[in-house]
Design a protein around this motif. Structure first.
Motif, mmCIF file in Angstrom:
data_model
loop_
_atom_site.group_PDB
_atom_site.id
_atom_site.type_symbol
_atom_site.label_atom_id
_atom_site.label_comp_id
_atom_site.label_asym_id
_atom_site.label_seq_id
_atom_site.Cartn_x
_atom_site.Cartn_y
_atom_site.Cartn_z
ATOM 1 N N THR A 130 8.268 33.083 43.406
ATOM 2 C CA THR A 130 9.466 32.470 44.006
ATOM 3 C C THR A 130 9.739 31.109 43.360
ATOM 4 O OG1 THR A 130 8.934 33.550 46.090
ATOM 5 C CG2 THR A 130 10.523 31.752 46.204
ATOM 6 N N ALA A 131 8.681 30.323 43.171
ATOM 7 C CA ALA A 131 8.857 28.959 42.641
ATOM 8 C C ALA A 131 9.532 28.970 41.272
ATOM 9 C CB ALA A 131 7.506 28.250 42.567
ATOM 10 N N PHE A 132 9.261 29.978 40.472
ATOM 11 C CA PHE A 132 9.868 30.030 39.136
ATOM 12 C C PHE A 132 11.184 30.817 39.119
ATOM 13 C CE2 PHE A 132 5.581 28.753 37.802
ATOM 14 C CZ PHE A 132 5.941 27.667 37.010
ATOM 15 N N GLY A 133 11.714 31.091 40.300
ATOM 16 C CA GLY A 133 13.039 31.734 40.374
ATOM 17 C C GLY A 133 13.042 33.167 39.871
ATOM 18 N N LEU A 134 11.896 33.852 39.999
ATOM 19 C CA LEU A 134 11.824 35.219 39.475
ATOM 20 C C LEU A 134 12.224 36.278 40.503
ATOM 21 C CD1 LEU A 134 8.446 34.947 37.489
ATOM 22 C CD2 LEU A 134 10.771 34.894 36.560
ATOM 23 N N ASP A 135 12.315 35.904 41.789
ATOM 24 C CA ASP A 135 12.630 36.891 42.829
ATOM 25 C C ASP A 135 13.995 37.521 42.588
ATOM 26 O OD1 ASP A 135 10.294 36.088 43.981
ATOM 27 O OD2 ASP A 135 11.189 35.195 45.763
ATOM 28 N N GLN A 136 14.082 38.815 42.839
ATOM 29 C CA GLN A 136 15.403 39.450 42.761
ATOM 30 C C GLN A 136 16.166 39.145 44.044
ATOM 31 O OE1 GLN A 136 15.679 43.704 43.094
ATOM 32 N NE2 GLN A 136 13.504 43.874 43.547
ATOM 33 N N GLU A 137 17.487 39.252 43.962
ATOM 34 C CA GLU A 137 18.353 38.930 45.119
ATOM 35 C C GLU A 137 17.934 39.771 46.310
ATOM 36 O OE1 GLU A 137 21.149 36.628 44.835
ATOM 37 O OE2 GLU A 137 19.730 36.187 43.205
ATOM 38 N N ALA A 139 -0.551 34.004 46.793
ATOM 39 C CA ALA A 139 -0.368 32.979 45.751
ATOM 40 C C ALA A 139 0.593 33.493 44.675
ATOM 41 C CB ALA A 139 -1.721 32.615 45.146
ATOM 42 N N ALA A 140 0.478 34.763 44.326
ATOM 43 C CA ALA A 140 1.368 35.331 43.301
ATOM 44 C C ALA A 140 2.814 35.309 43.783
ATOM 45 C CB ALA A 140 0.937 36.765 42.967
ATOM 46 N N ARG A 141 3.019 35.655 45.054
ATOM 47 C CA ARG A 141 4.389 35.668 45.599
ATOM 48 C C ARG A 141 4.978 34.252 45.617
ATOM 49 N NH1 ARG A 141 2.185 40.191 48.741
ATOM 50 N NH2 ARG A 141 1.297 38.820 50.303
ATOM 51 N N ILE A 142 4.147 33.265 45.939
ATOM 52 C CA ILE A 142 4.628 31.875 45.997
ATOM 53 C C ILE A 142 5.054 31.395 44.605
ATOM 54 C CG2 ILE A 142 3.774 29.492 46.285
ATOM 55 C CD1 ILE A 142 2.152 30.700 48.704
ATOM 56 N N VAL A 143 4.223 31.663 43.614
ATOM 57 C CA VAL A 143 4.531 31.208 42.255
ATOM 58 C C VAL A 143 5.755 31.966 41.716
ATOM 59 C CG1 VAL A 143 3.627 31.187 39.906
ATOM 60 C CG2 VAL A 143 2.185 30.431 41.776
#
Ligand code: ADP
Ligand code: ASP
Ligand code: MG
Length: 406
Positions: free
Chosen positions: A399-406, A393-397
């Protein structure tokens, strides 16, 4: 010449080699002409081990004795570091919380720092010595030893930095700084160059253990600017400071999980004035921290209260509630459910952006993740999810908020 307070956590002093590494880092600062006060945790795992031994002897070890026992972990590591520094020909002395003048109030195992009288530290600094302070401990005005709650060396460091008016306060740990999520859980988490006190405080209070929440509260109150960085490399860390305008453009600064939560639901009690106060009062008296609260009225006019707490408090909560519920209604019912985690999003940008909660819930819904309770503050949204899918769930949220690094 700067006066630097450096805090090294348990992993950073977790072995003889790591202690030597810390000694070398301090030596480098000394060679640059800076004065150093190092605040040190117990070697990694030592505090847990001591708690385990106490629990083998008793289910309810007296908290006074726990404080005497647990504070010994830091007393070992400060002396070992001072020995390592002297071996590198750096004149260093270790001081306990009492010797550092850390005066505490409150209860055993969760003492509060009232005041620091740094005379002894200042005397050593005047002699140009390096001072190694035991974290996580202080003394009451009656001479009793207090510890400051788990992770409490962070608080010791911030409070010492404030008391001596340090030029720089660094929290050196086993990650490069504060990330958008725990990098052990979310591999795409990014290191933040800076974060506001309020955001880190919210994150820390919902499970981000990189800083103890009370230490951030203290830093905010006394305006102690600090940096979180690695003790294992020289990468730039995260600056923790007052918020400024540019920070608001980021909606979500970070995502956090708090595990081992449990829900208690009380039903079949009359909806009368003062009832909630009685229930919560009994829990407060038993010193149980409750977290998310949801109350509503059923069709039959009876009230229904749900709240979450740490799973380890469940037994004590049931015992504390029993007499109150019996008094409120002979039909009162209590249900408990463990295996819950709290997932939170935090960011001061929430104040000026709408639709944040909807985005969070939609992303979880699309992934088939069910949300239990919900709570919000001005800069935080929390939901409960099943503990076994909390990481996902943490990984999904994230990603949803555009926090993932390239
Ligand atoms: P120390 O022993 O130095 O006090 P802690 O173990 O208390 O260190 O805190 C560091 C740990 O915090 C990291 O190893 C990391 O797994 C965890 N952590 C959780 N959330 C975050 C986050 N958002 N950013 C950085 N670290 C985090
Ligand atoms: N040694 C204490 C603990 O493990 C304090 C700290 O590490 O900050 O909680
Ligand atoms: Mg810590």
């Amino acid at each position: 010449m700067a006066l630097i307070v450096q805090k090294y956590g348990g992993t950073s002093v977790g072995s003889i080699d790591r202690i030597r590494n810390v000694a070398n880092r301090i030596k480098t600062e000394r060679e640059k002409g800076n004065q150093v006060i190092a605040v040190i945790s117990a070697m990694g795992g030592v505090t847990d081990k001591l708690i385990g031994m106490a629990q083998e002897l008793s289910e309810t070890p007296p908290e006074r004795e726990l404080d005497v026992l647990l504070s010994s972990g830091e007393q070992q590591s400060i002396a070992l570091l001072a020995i390592a520094l002297n071996d590198l020909e750096i004149d260093a002395v270790s001081v306990t919380g009492r010797q550092a003048g850390i005066l505490t109030s409150g209860s055993h195992t969760r003492g509060r720092i009232e005041e620091i009288n740094p005379d002894m530290i200042n005397d050593y600094l005047k002699k140009d010595q390096t001072v190694i302070v035991a974290g996580f401990q202080g003394m009451t005005e009656n001479g009793l030893i207090h510890t400051l709650g788990r992770g409490g060396s962070d608080l010791s460091a911030i409070a010492v930095a404030s008391a001596v008016n340090a030029d720089i306060c660094q929290i050196l740990t086993d990650v490069d700084g504060v990330y958008t999520a725990d990098p052990r859980v979310v591999s795409k988490a990014r290191k933040l160059p800076e974060i506001s006190y309020d955001e880190l405080l919210e994150l820390a209070s919902v499970g981000t253990k990189v800083m103890q929440s009370r230490s951030v509260e203290f830093a905010k109150k006394f305006g102690v600017k600090f940096e979180v960085r690695s003790s294992l490399n020289h990468n730039p860390g995260t600056i923790v400071t007052e918020e400024h305008e540019a920070m608001e453009s980021v909606v979500i600064r970070g995502v956090s999980i708090e595990r081992s939560q449990a829900r208690v639901t009380i039903t079949e009690i009359p909806d009368t004035p003062g009832m909630s106060g009685k229930i919560l009062g009994a829990l407060a008296e038993a010193e149980i921290n409750i977290d998310m609260i949801v109350s509503n009225i059923a069709n039959d006019g009876n009230a229904r209260h749900s709240f979450t707490m740490h799973t380890s408090d469940l037994g004590r909560a049931q015992a504390a509630l029993k007499p109150v519920l019996a008094e409120l209604s002979p039909h009162a019912n209590i249900e408990t459910e463990a295996g819950i985690a709290k997932l939170s999003c935090v960011g001061i940008g929430m104040r000026s952006h709408s639709g944040v909660a909807a985005k969070m819930f939609e992303s979880l819904g699309k992934a088939g993740i069910n949300i239990g309770m919900i709570s919000t503050s001005e800069i935080k949204i929390s939901v409960t999810v099943e503990e076994n899918i909390a990481d996902e769930a943490a990984r999904i949220v994230h990603t949803a908020f555009g926090l993932d690094q390239e």
